[in-house]
Scaffold this motif. Structure first.
Motif, short mmCIF file in Angstrom:
data_model
loop_
_atom_site.label_atom_id
_atom_site.label_comp_id
_atom_site.label_asym_id
_atom_site.label_seq_id
_atom_site.Cartn_x
_atom_site.Cartn_y
_atom_site.Cartn_z
N MET A 1 -16.70 -5.51 11.08
CA MET A 1 -16.61 -6.35 9.50
C MET A 1 -16.36 -8.37 10.54
N ASN A 2 -17.02 -8.44 9.15
CA ASN A 2 -17.80 -10.26 8.93
C ASN A 2 -17.15 -10.86 9.71
N PRO A 3 -17.24 -12.22 9.85
CA PRO A 3 -15.70 -12.35 10.47
C PRO A 3 -14.81 -13.62 8.94
N THR A 4 -16.49 -14.08 7.87
CA THR A 4 -16.34 -14.24 6.94
C THR A 4 -15.50 -13.38 5.87
N ILE A 5 -15.86 -12.34 6.07
CA ILE A 5 -15.13 -11.69 4.32
C ILE A 5 -14.47 -11.32 4.58
N TYR A 6 -13.81 -10.97 6.47
CA TYR A 6 -12.20 -10.26 6.77
C TYR A 6 -11.82 -11.82 5.84
N LYS A 7 -11.73 -12.93 6.18
CA LYS A 7 -11.29 -14.20 5.30
C LYS A 7 -10.91 -14.43 4.67
N LEU A 8 -12.10 -13.89 3.68
CA LEU A 8 -12.26 -13.89 2.26
C LEU A 8 -11.09 -13.08 1.88
N ARG A 9 -11.16 -11.73 1.99
CA ARG A 9 -10.07 -10.78 2.02
C ARG A 9 -8.88 -11.34 1.95
N LEU A 10 -8.15 -11.71 3.31
CA LEU A 10 -7.03 -12.29 3.08
C LEU A 10 -6.94 -13.17 2.32
N VAL A 11 -7.55 -14.82 1.92
CA VAL A 11 -7.70 -15.27 1.47
C VAL A 11 -6.98 -14.63 -0.28
N VAL A 12 -7.78 -13.96 -0.74
CA VAL A 12 -8.22 -13.21 -2.65
C VAL A 12 -6.85 -12.21 -1.87
N ALA A 13 -6.21 -11.56 -1.01
CA ALA A 13 -5.17 -11.01 -1.84
C ALA A 13 -3.71 -11.77 -1.08
N GLN A 14 -3.70 -12.91 -0.69
CA GLN A 14 -2.96 -13.86 -0.33
C GLN A 14 -2.55 -14.57 -1.76
N ALA A 15 -3.83 -14.60 -3.09
CA ALA A 15 -3.88 -15.25 -4.51
C ALA A 15 -3.16 -13.90 -4.76
N LYS A 16 -3.30 -12.65 -4.74
CA LYS A 16 -3.19 -11.16 -5.69
C LYS A 16 -1.83 -12.39 -5.86
N GLU A 17 -1.00 -11.78 -4.15
CA GLU A 17 0.23 -12.56 -4.03
C GLU A 17 0.66 -13.13 -4.91
N SER A 18 0.55 -14.19 -4.80
CA SER A 18 0.33 -14.76 -5.20
C SER A 18 0.98 -15.05 -7.48
N GLY A 19 -0.38 -14.07 -7.92
CA GLY A 19 -0.42 -13.78 -9.41
C GLY A 19 -1.53 -14.09 -9.44
N ILE A 20 -2.82 -14.37 -9.08
CA ILE A 20 -4.10 -14.72 -8.94
C ILE A 20 -5.09 -13.43 -9.12
#
Length: 70
Positions: A1-20
């Motif tokens: 997997m593309n490392p940039t996409i991986y990091k993007l997925r992590l950041v979006v997942a963290q945001a989702k946990e914060s209610g975004i």
């Protein structure tokens, strides 16, 4: 997997946990939510500018996340 996409997925997942939601992230970025979802699935690749915008929309500093990996 593309490392940039991986990091993007992590950041979006963290945001989702914060209610975004993905829709809120896309709105803050000025892109359609379907575009964001295509990036997350790896169907298309975002530009570096859009990756930075996504990190910022999620409340993360792009340079503090990306720089340690370079």
């Amino acid at each position: 997997m593309n490392p940039t996409i991986y990091k993007l997925r992590l950041v979006v997942a963290q945001a989702k946990e914060s209610g975004i939601s993905r829709q809120q992230i896309a709105d803050k970025m000025g892109v359609h939510v379907k575009t964001l979802e295509k990036w997350l699935r790896g169907v298309t690749s975002p530009s570096l500018h859009n990756v930075e915008a996504a990190f910022n929309a999620c409340g993360y500093n792009f340079n503090s996340i990306v720089a340690p990996f370079e």
